[in-house]
Design an enzyme around this catalytic site. Structure first.
Site, PDB file in Angstrom:
ATOM      1  CD  GLU A 175     -13.803   8.288  11.932  1.00 52.29           C
ATOM      2  OE1 GLU A 175     -13.365   8.566  11.085  1.00 52.29           O
ATOM      3  OE2 GLU A 175     -13.628   6.910  12.491  1.00 52.29           O
ATOM      4  CG  ASP A 202       7.083   3.191  14.542  1.00 52.29           C
ATOM      5  OD1 ASP A 202       7.819   2.551  14.977  1.00 52.29           O
ATOM      6  OD2 ASP A 202       5.675   2.529  14.522  1.00 52.29           O
ATOM      7  CG  ASP A 211       3.175   7.513  12.787  1.00 57.12           C
ATOM      8  OD1 ASP A 211       3.820   7.321  13.589  1.00 57.12           O
ATOM      9  OD2 ASP A 211       2.291   6.483  12.532  1.00 57.12           O
TER      10      ASP A 211
END
Ligand code: SF4
Ligand SMILES: [Zn+2]
Lengths: 424, 507
Positions: free
Chosen positions: A46, A113, A111
């Site tokens: 995807e 951040d 991830d």
């Protein structure tokens, strides 16, 4: 902070150029095809695009590199996300019987951040970053990279700058791509030391014995702590920040330290006093005895978004996608050069498009001839020459090396497979 | 009850060796036909046992002495203890354990949530039972079930001894020398990896023999979840059987708890009331979320889910919910357009109007306390579990709880009795001596609060009434209501026993 030369209004003009002449499609396909070891691996992947005005289209999928290229050049996405490899082609997800369309595999991703560090950095807040707090990302990469390699045995780790205020990690080993949701969350939890939300003051609590993983991580953090935390963030300077640190030490020590600090202003010496107290404590009591380690970890240890790592179907911004706010390209980070990596020198889309327009120098012409001679496709060749003339070149080159290393491992796989076939 | 006549003595000896050991992997379904009365009592007893396992796991540290003692007492009480006592014979108890496990597979194989619940409790039960075996029995168990794991050499063990000792609690250097250390891919020891209680190197976990239960449990989990998936698939007949389906639902429902996703009071609450309700009748977790939403005009995903589903549960309609969230978010950094694009979908999703129409049930205390702990920037979770005691204390002071009340609450928190602490807070703020219910759901807290405050005014009383009995049946402890629900369940059971044996054979 948008780069000085970038204006987000110009994005609609720059994107077509970027996708036509600069985006490294062939390497990108080479990556996601993983050597063709598994059938339909690329085809069932995807992609999702964010278009102008925040229009978000999910479940895109492509059967060939060419199709992907055509579509991206047509849609000119502001942002590209990569999702899972599904049981069926994602663009046909509506046509398969519900319940059978399932996410099967994906890289294990992380991830990190900078906004998650707001309670421990004083230089910036929210989406802002500066060279001071960037050290946090350097530490995060060091700590996680070591653990993923040495503890978990993964080898193919692609670190990517998100384009604004954080970094991503794509663990591409076959074993990592096949991990279950439970395994992903176990890995993420193993790696998480800083716990608790807005209602928690003390976010790291160590108990005996200290796990080898924590020892290893600490020894990495310790290398950065004096310069980063004591000098640059000055966490033992102003009263307010001192109080914050002291709220993390056991109550009985707090009083003593408050007094000691009144006669001593130098952060390094204050830290030494604090450490002395800690080592004294280690010999006496049990509770809270590791407080100096806990402080270092609370201020510096990587803070992961566990939810991103857990889900197989979670989407993550793709490498070489543009960050619409800053214009910077999401470039892979070569961790051999990690210490000198500077997010502010990562090229913006406007810079590289401009570089493309500069008349070429002779030297460049010579250089570009050295490019893989045997690359047959002329258009492909031209594109390689194109990005070679921009500041994107070194990042693409690194990506290429990364893929080469991976190719060596899946060649082994293919050999095994063909051997098996011969047996039949 | 004419079924009891159906009982055929089907070669009971052929499975006799199944019951040689106190513990088994439930690899083979029971082949005998059983009488109705046994069927009923077996199913209900095991449900009670699993429910006890669940409750003890929340109230006590798993495998602590209290936990073990209580679990042992209840096992004995239900005649499901593999240990010696003067009740049933060993063989009979093991048979009951075996058959009751398989009956519950039928009831709990049907949805993801039920399977997860069932697997979790069965695993905790297994872990406890395995721990009760002596080391000889453990080895026999491994042998009998063909569980073989790689061990490392003496040299390797010596080289890694320090790391192994530092990685696993309760092992000392000397002890490592005396026991085997197994080397397995880390994927096979996730429970130890997750809690960082094992040494990892290059993708392998090094597990001292004393922790071998983890690998065994991992095996058990894998087998059980495969088996449940298979059972679910081989049950279309049950799905089409009008008598069986409601019964199996009932069996599973009564013990998982009240389903607060069924909206009962839609539209009975106006948006203007929420501020005052949050102070009076919301449990602390929701009050905290409400407050930070009002302050920051934003909540992150975990908070939106926990709070949004709760609001749905107390009766907000979809339209109200959209209006509520939109009006708050647009006072912050999000404009109306962005809200409609990025957040409205999620809210409609919660109400099952978008996407897969997944049914989102308001979170129970258990879910809030155990899953998805808050991290940086989050306000969700359970304040009794996820706040620093110091902050919790301040908050309670701010809410005008008396000092003695505060210390009672904190004492419970210290003992990790979060739900009891919450219930104590309820009693203190509602001026009741004994709350008279067992708290296990934020929406239950709300309903009870409304009732205690003479609820009729703000939410319709008659709407709560039918919930009452079911709610308590899901409650902790063995209350009269629970007995009643169990009796209720067994009555339904009586109507279904007929065809069930055939299903076991497929699984
Ligand atoms: S115990 Fe339950 S209701 Fe009470 S605060 Fe915690 S989660 Fe909320
Ligand atoms: Zn900064």
């Amino acid at each position: 902070m948008p780069a000085a030369d970038y204006d987000s209004a110009s994005l609609p003009d720059l994107l077509p150029l970027y996708y036509r002449r600069l985006f490294p499609f062939s390497l990108y396909y080479r990556w996601l095809n993983y050597g063709g070891v598994q059938k339909n691996y690329f085809q069932n992947r995807e992609f999702s695009f964010t278009l102008k005005d925040d229009i978000y289209v999910r479940y895109q999928s492509f059967s060939t590199q060419n199709e992907l290229e055509k579509e991206m050049q047509k849609m000119n996405p502001y942002k590209i996300d990569i999702g899972a490899v599904y049981s069926h082609r994602p663009n046909q997800h509506n046509t398969v019987k519900s319940g059978t369309f399932q996410a099967l595999e994906k890289e294990l991703v992380f991830d990190i951040d900078m906004t998650d560090y707001d309670d421990v950095r004083s230089c910036c807040s929210q989406a802002d970053i500066c060279s001071k707090c960037w050290t946090l990302m350097t530490i995060a990469i060091r700590v996680l990279d070591r653990a993923l390699r040495e503890d978990f045995g993964f080898q193919h780790l692609l670190w990517v700058y998100s384009g604004r205020r954080g970094v991503h990690c794509w663990v591409c080993d076959e074993g990592a791509r096949k991990l279950s949701v439970a395994a992903r969350s176990a890995v993420a939890e193993y790696l998480s030391l800083v716990k608790g939300g807005e209602e928690t003051v003390k976010k790291v609590i160590l108990t005996d014995p200290i796990h080898p993983f924590i020892r290893e991580s600490l020894s990495l953090v310790e290398k950065y702590f004096p310069k980063y935390a004591l000098q640059e963030q000055d966490i033992l300077g102003q009263k307010e920040s001192v109080d914050k640190v002291l709220s993390l030490v056991p109550e009985d020590v707090r009083k003593t330290l408050q007094q000691d600090f009144q006669n001593e202003r130098k952060p390094e010496t204050r830290w030494k006093i604090l450490k002395d107290q800690a080592s004294r404590k280690q010999n006496t009591t049990k509770k809270g005895k590791h407080f100096e380690k806990e402080i270092m970890l609370q201020y510096c240890y990587p803070r992961l978004d566990v939810n991103v790592s857990k889900g197989v179907n979670h989407l993550l911004k793709s490498p070489f996608s543009v960050h619409p706010k800053t214009g910077r390209i999401s470039v892979p980070i070569d961790i051999k050069e990690l210490e000198t990596f500077d997010p502010f020198s990562v090229p913006t889309i406007s810079l590289i498009c401009e570089e493309l327009d500069r008349p070429r120098t002779e030297e460049e012409d010579v250089k570009s001839e050295e490019v893989k001679e045997n690359e047959v496709d002329a258009a492909e060749n031209r594109k390689i020459r194109d990005y070679k003339r921009t500041s994107l070149a070194k990042y693409v080159r690194y990506f290429d090396q990364f893929l080469d290393a991976m190719a060596r491992s899946w060649k082994g796989e293919l050999l095994k497979k063909s051997d098996l076939q011969k047996e039949f | 009850m004419q079924f009891s006549g159906r009982r055929k003595k089907l070669s009971p000896s052929c499975q006799a060796d199944l019951y040689e050991q106190a513990l088994q992997f439930y690899g083979q379904p029971p082949l005998e036909n059983i009488s109705l009365s046994e069927f009923e009592s077996f199913a209900v007893d095991r449900m009670k046992l699993l429910k006890t396992v669940e409750n003890l796991g929340v109230s006590f540290v798993k495998l602590s002495d209290t936990y073990k003692n209580k679990l042992e007492a209840e096992s004995k009480n239900l005649k499901l203890s593999p240990r010696q006592d003067n009740g049933l014979s060993e063989h009979e108890k093991r048979r009951k354990d075996h058959i009751s496990h398989f009956i519950l597979r039928l009831a709990y194989c049907q949805t993801e949530d039920l399977r997860r619940w069932f697997i979790q409790q069965e695993i905790d039960l297994f872990r406890y039972r395995f721990g009760e075996l002596n080391s000889k029995q453990k080895l026999e168990f491994l042998h009998k079930n063909n569980l073989q794991y790689d061990t490392i050499s003496v040299e390797e063990k010596q080289a890694l001894s320090k790391e192994i000792v530092n990685s696993s609690y309760a092992v000392s250097g000397v002890k490592v020398e005396d026991q085997d250390v197994y080397k397995v891919p880390f994927q096979d020891a996730l429970d130890l990896v997750r809690t960082r209680k094992v040494y990892l190197k290059a993708g392998y976990a090094y597990i001292p023999h004393q922790d071998i239960v983890t690998i065994v449990l991992n095996d058990f989990r894998t087998r059980l979840s495969k088996a449940l998936a298979l059972t679910a698939r081989s049950l279309p007949a049950v799905h089409s059987d009008e008598r069986l389906q409601p019964l199996l639902n009932h069996l599973s429902h009564a013990y998982v708890g009240q389903d607060y996703s069924i909206q009962k009071n839609v539209g009975k609450i106006s948006l203007e009331q929420i501020d005052s309700l949050s102070g009076k009748s919301f449990p602390l977790c929701m009050r905290q979320l409400h407050q930070s939403l009002r302050e920051n005009h934003h909540l992150r995903h975990g908070g939106r889910m926990q709070y949004g589903l709760f609001l749905k549960g107390i009766g907000l309609s979809l339209e109200q919910a959209l209006q509520f969230w939109r009006s708050e978010f647009i006072r912050g950094k999000v404009d109306a357009d962005k809200f409609d694009k990025a957040y409205a979908y999620g809210i409609r999703h919660m109400f099952g109007k978008e996407g897969k129409r997944a049914d989102y049930t308001p979170y129970s205390c258990m879910k809030v306390i155990l899953s998805n702990p808050p991290s940086q920037g989050d306000h969700h979770g359970c304040p009794f579990r996820h706040s620093d005691p110091e902050l919790l204390k301040q908050k309670l002071q701010f809410y005008k709880v008396s000092p003695s009340g505060i210390s009672q609450v904190l004492e419970l928190v210290k003992g990790m009795h979060y739900q009891l602490a919450c219930q104590k807070y309820f009693e203190l703020t509602h001026n009741v001596e004994d709350a008279n219910f067992s708290l296990n759901h934020p929406n239950q807290y709300f309903i009870e609060s409304q009732r205690a405050l003479g609820g009729g005014k703000e939410s319709k009383r008659e709407a709560d009434a039918p919930q009452r009995s079911q709610e308590s049946s899901a409650a902790r402890g063995s209350t009269a209501a629970q007995e009643a629900a169990a009796a209720d369940a067994s009555q339904n059971l009586a109507e279904m026993t007929e065809d069930l044996d055939s299903f076991f054979n497929d699984s």
